[in-house]
Design a protein around this motif. Sequence first.
Motif, short mmCIF file in Angstrom:
data_model
loop_
_atom_site.label_atom_id
_atom_site.label_comp_id
_atom_site.label_asym_id
_atom_site.label_seq_id
_atom_site.Cartn_x
_atom_site.Cartn_y
_atom_site.Cartn_z
N ARG A 1 -7.45 40.48 76.36
CA ARG A 1 -6.10 40.59 75.38
C ARG A 1 -5.31 41.52 75.50
N ARG A 2 -5.74 42.80 75.90
CA ARG A 2 -4.83 43.85 75.97
C ARG A 2 -4.02 43.75 77.24
N HIS A 3 -4.00 43.07 78.04
CA HIS A 3 -2.99 42.55 79.07
C HIS A 3 -2.22 41.50 78.67
N LEU A 4 -2.37 40.99 77.57
CA LEU A 4 -1.60 39.64 77.09
C LEU A 4 -0.01 39.79 77.31
N LYS A 5 0.54 41.28 77.08
CA LYS A 5 1.88 41.38 76.91
C LYS A 5 2.63 41.15 78.43
N ALA A 6 1.54 41.61 79.40
CA ALA A 6 1.97 41.59 80.97
C ALA A 6 2.04 40.26 81.40
N TRP A 7 1.14 39.46 80.99
CA TRP A 7 1.05 38.09 81.14
C TRP A 7 2.17 37.29 80.68
N LYS A 8 2.24 37.57 79.31
CA LYS A 8 3.52 36.93 79.06
C LYS A 8 5.10 37.09 79.61
N SER A 9 5.38 38.46 79.78
CA SER A 9 6.46 38.94 80.68
C SER A 9 6.66 38.27 82.09
N LEU A 10 5.25 37.87 82.66
CA LEU A 10 5.23 37.67 84.03
C LEU A 10 5.69 36.18 83.88
N PHE A 11 5.46 35.18 82.68
CA PHE A 11 5.82 34.05 82.82
C PHE A 11 7.07 33.66 81.74
N ASP B 1 -0.04 48.00 97.48
CA ASP B 1 0.24 48.48 96.21
C ASP B 1 0.44 47.34 95.12
N PHE B 2 -0.17 47.78 93.79
CA PHE B 2 -0.03 46.64 92.89
C PHE B 2 1.29 45.72 92.86
N PRO B 3 2.15 46.46 92.47
CA PRO B 3 3.41 45.62 92.64
C PRO B 3 3.75 44.67 93.64
N GLU B 4 3.41 45.09 94.88
CA GLU B 4 3.55 44.32 96.07
C GLU B 4 2.58 42.97 95.90
N GLY B 5 1.36 43.35 95.53
CA GLY B 5 0.56 42.33 95.61
C GLY B 5 0.79 41.32 94.34
N LEU B 6 1.12 41.70 93.38
CA LEU B 6 1.59 40.87 92.25
C LEU B 6 2.68 40.10 92.50
N ALA B 7 3.71 40.50 93.05
CA ALA B 7 4.77 39.86 93.67
C ALA B 7 4.58 38.80 94.50
N TYR B 8 3.67 39.12 95.52
CA TYR B 8 3.15 38.17 96.46
C TYR B 8 2.54 36.92 95.90
N PHE B 9 1.73 37.08 94.64
CA PHE B 9 1.11 36.08 93.90
C PHE B 9 2.10 35.34 93.08
N LEU B 10 3.23 35.97 92.81
CA LEU B 10 3.94 35.53 91.48
C LEU B 10 4.34 33.91 91.72
N PRO B 11 4.98 33.39 92.91
CA PRO B 11 5.26 31.97 93.02
C PRO B 11 4.01 31.17 92.81
N PHE B 12 3.14 31.34 93.40
CA PHE B 12 1.85 30.82 93.38
C PHE B 12 1.28 30.49 91.89
N LEU B 13 1.26 31.85 91.05
CA LEU B 13 0.87 31.84 89.74
C LEU B 13 1.81 30.75 88.75
N ARG B 14 3.08 30.99 89.26
CA ARG B 14 4.17 30.45 88.25
C ARG B 14 3.92 28.52 88.53
N GLU B 15 3.57 28.19 89.82
CA GLU B 15 3.60 26.84 90.24
C GLU B 15 2.29 26.52 89.34
N TYR B 16 1.35 27.35 89.54
CA TYR B 16 0.03 27.08 89.07
C TYR B 16 0.18 26.62 87.33
N GLU B 17 0.78 27.56 86.88
CA GLU B 17 1.06 27.26 85.26
C GLU B 17 1.83 26.28 84.84
#
Length: 146
Positions: A126-136, A87-103
Amino acid sequence: MRENPMPVVMYLMGLDAAHELLPGLGFRKVPHPQGIGSSLYLGEEALLHSTGLWYRGVLYHRPRERFYRAPMPPYPPEVHPQAEALDFPEGLAYFLPFLREYEERVRALRGEGRERFLRKLPPGARRHLKAWKSLFEEVEAGIQGG
């Protein structure tokens, strides 16, 4: 439609590759074994290709905008035949620690955040920018407050 920050993530990682930042972030550039498209960037627990990002057994496949539990190889753009769709939310949640550390590591290496690059995103990202900002938001708040 679900919130998907990954097109922005992939675009920014592509910029990092173009600006030769990935070696400073622990990635090593190698040719794609099948000679497909761009090079592969191998990290300790991650692999980056223009068509996907694999981290500790989970692949984000850019063309399908899906996450899979998948071994490597085969390398993106291929998806392992025994890959299990997540499921997309599950995959994204799995990546979240890696993505935050990477940034955080990118910010430390560059000495600045992503603001100037986010202003120049191509329309597809650009149309996904709001989702990216909320992630970080958490990361940004911690940096600004600390």
